[in-house]
Scaffold this motif. Structure first.
Motif, mmCIF file in Angstrom:
data_model
loop_
_atom_site.group_PDB
_atom_site.id
_atom_site.type_symbol
_atom_site.label_atom_id
_atom_site.label_comp_id
_atom_site.label_asym_id
_atom_site.label_seq_id
_atom_site.Cartn_x
_atom_site.Cartn_y
_atom_site.Cartn_z
ATOM 1 N N LEU A 107 0.225 1.803 -15.881
ATOM 2 C CA LEU A 107 0.359 2.206 -14.479
ATOM 3 C C LEU A 107 -1.006 2.348 -13.813
ATOM 4 O O LEU A 107 -1.175 1.985 -12.645
ATOM 5 C CB LEU A 107 1.145 3.516 -14.385
ATOM 6 C CG LEU A 107 2.598 3.460 -14.882
ATOM 7 C CD1 LEU A 107 3.266 4.808 -14.704
ATOM 8 C CD2 LEU A 107 3.380 2.378 -14.156
ATOM 9 N N ASP A 108 -1.974 2.870 -14.557
ATOM 10 C CA ASP A 108 -3.327 2.975 -14.009
ATOM 11 C C ASP A 108 -3.915 1.595 -13.737
ATOM 12 O O ASP A 108 -4.608 1.388 -12.731
ATOM 13 C CB ASP A 108 -4.236 3.741 -14.972
ATOM 14 C CG ASP A 108 -3.894 5.220 -15.038
ATOM 15 O OD1 ASP A 108 -3.223 5.719 -14.109
ATOM 16 O OD2 ASP A 108 -4.286 5.877 -16.028
ATOM 17 N N LEU A 111 -2.595 -0.702 -10.533
ATOM 18 C CA LEU A 111 -2.940 -0.311 -9.165
ATOM 19 C C LEU A 111 -3.922 -1.296 -8.541
ATOM 20 O O LEU A 111 -3.780 -1.704 -7.389
ATOM 21 C CB LEU A 111 -3.517 1.111 -9.148
ATOM 22 C CG LEU A 111 -2.567 2.227 -9.559
ATOM 23 C CD1 LEU A 111 -3.295 3.576 -9.549
ATOM 24 C CD2 LEU A 111 -1.354 2.275 -8.635
ATOM 25 N N GLN A 115 -3.226 -3.861 -5.370
ATOM 26 C CA GLN A 115 -4.126 -3.818 -4.220
ATOM 27 C C GLN A 115 -4.738 -5.198 -3.947
ATOM 28 O O GLN A 115 -4.830 -5.637 -2.796
ATOM 29 C CB GLN A 115 -5.237 -2.796 -4.466
ATOM 30 C CG GLN A 115 -6.273 -2.704 -3.350
ATOM 31 C CD GLN A 115 -5.694 -2.133 -2.075
ATOM 32 O OE1 GLN A 115 -4.959 -1.157 -2.093
ATOM 33 N NE2 GLN A 115 -6.023 -2.757 -0.952
ATOM 34 N N LEU A 146 2.630 -1.879 -0.019
ATOM 35 C CA LEU A 146 1.763 -1.170 -0.952
ATOM 36 C C LEU A 146 2.243 0.263 -1.147
ATOM 37 O O LEU A 146 2.322 0.765 -2.272
ATOM 38 C CB LEU A 146 0.320 -1.188 -0.443
ATOM 39 C CG LEU A 146 -0.708 -0.392 -1.256
ATOM 40 C CD1 LEU A 146 -0.806 -0.931 -2.671
ATOM 41 C CD2 LEU A 146 -2.067 -0.442 -0.567
ATOM 42 N N LEU A 150 3.699 1.961 -4.656
ATOM 43 C CA LEU A 150 3.076 3.152 -5.232
ATOM 44 C C LEU A 150 4.100 4.269 -5.416
ATOM 45 O O LEU A 150 4.091 4.978 -6.429
ATOM 46 C CB LEU A 150 1.924 3.627 -4.347
ATOM 47 C CG LEU A 150 0.721 2.673 -4.251
ATOM 48 C CD1 LEU A 150 -0.355 3.266 -3.355
ATOM 49 C CD2 LEU A 150 0.159 2.357 -5.623
ATOM 50 N N TYR A 154 4.885 5.841 -9.412
ATOM 51 C CA TYR A 154 4.124 7.042 -9.754
ATOM 52 C C TYR A 154 4.876 7.965 -10.723
ATOM 53 O O TYR A 154 4.262 8.699 -11.503
ATOM 54 C CB TYR A 154 3.733 7.808 -8.486
ATOM 55 C CG TYR A 154 4.771 8.766 -7.973
ATOM 56 C CD1 TYR A 154 4.731 10.125 -8.318
ATOM 57 C CD2 TYR A 154 5.807 8.334 -7.144
ATOM 58 C CE1 TYR A 154 5.687 11.000 -7.848
ATOM 59 C CE2 TYR A 154 6.760 9.205 -6.677
ATOM 60 C CZ TYR A 154 6.691 10.545 -7.025
ATOM 61 O OH TYR A 154 7.651 11.422 -6.565
#
Length: 286
Positions: A107-108, A111, A115, A146, A150, A154
């Motif tokens: 998940l990190d 991102l 983007q 976006l 997110l 999360y």
């Protein structure tokens, strides 16, 4: 601007000439009204029009090879491609690397990928799956998408259940047909798991760019670099060598069926993902 105004040239005349190569005297000659005496004199005398005196025809220069071709519709098409991010939330993603679950590391890392694709003007979608479909976000573009993505990732957590990728990718195939970059984040540690991926995810390699993203534990690299000094370190060395070889053979199996493989350590995964995405874009594979 002053000299153009002195010659009776408007901004619209300049735009018409640059965009379409149409001079003002050509536009005026096409109108039913009579041409002015100055235009007739310029045409009969073979003199350049004011537009030709103060501007350049970029289209003609590009054809003559004097400047690089202008980027137009083709560039816009390249900005409207699709990326689908698929995330396994089953028990295999509960494994930890340095105290952090694989799913959280994934998940990190995604991102930056999301983007980059949104900034490039591409459509980005999401499929999170476990024993069932957890979440599906159809691919769209724009900064609003976006925010949607997110909000969708999360609170994803890995659960102690066996994932059903066949069901997940059948679901995705029924809802998305367009050629895309399909990225599957899961854990493939051996040839048996590779065979499961081929059976479920391999169908996408026929009409899409299929990528399997696997997280490699950096402890294996550290163990293999060290020289065994006792029976305990020798056992660790042999185990690390066996597991690393299993992963290598699994990756080879996947590549033989046209599934691309990223086997990256946690600190490198985000960078490797973006580099792969940019390479696919630059080569026009989508």
């Amino acid at each position: 601007v002053y000299f153009l105004q002195q010659q009776g040239v408007t901004r619209l005349d300049v735009v018409n000439f640059i965009s379409h190569g149409v001079r003002k005297d050509q536009v005026e000659s096409a109108k039913p009204a009579e041409a002015t005496q100055e235009t007739e004199d310029a045409s009969s005398g073979g003199k350049e029009s004011p537009l030709e005196q103060y501007t350049q025809n970029l289209n003609q220069l590009a054809k003559d090879g004097k400047i690089d071709p202008l980027i137009g519709r083709e560039y816009e098409v390249e900005r409207n491609q699709a990326v689908i991010i698929c995330i396994d939330c089953g028990r295999h993603m509960m494994a930890e690397i340095n105290g952090v679950r694989k799913l959280d590391l994934v998940l990190d890392s995604i991102l930056m990928m999301i983007q980059s694709a949104i900034t490039a003007g591409d459509n980005v979608g999401l499929l999170a799956y476990g024993a069932d479909i957890i979440r599906f976000v159809p691919p769209r573009k724009g900064h609003r998408q976006l925010g949607v993505l997110l909000n969708s990732i999360y609170n994803l957590v890995a659960e102690p259940v066996e994932s059903d990728p066949i069901r997940a990718f059948s679901y995705l195939a029924s809802r998305h047909k367009r050629r895309s970059l399909m990225i599957n984040f899961t854990a493939v540690e051996d040839r048996d798991q590779a065979q499961d991926v081929i059976q479920s995810f391999g169908t996408f390699s026929r009409n899409h760019i299929a990528l399997l993203a696997n997280i490699n534990d950096p402890r294996f690299r550290e163990i293999l670099r060290a020289q065994p000094e006792d029976s305990d370190s020798l056992f660790k060395y042999a185990s690390a060598h066996f597991l690393t070889d299993e992963r290598r053979q699994a990756a080879t199996m996947l590549r033989t069926v046209n599934i691309n493989v990223l086997d990256s350590e946690p600190q490198d995964l985000a960078r490797d993902l973006v580099n792969f995405y940019l390479d696919v874009k630059s080569r026009g594979k989508l």
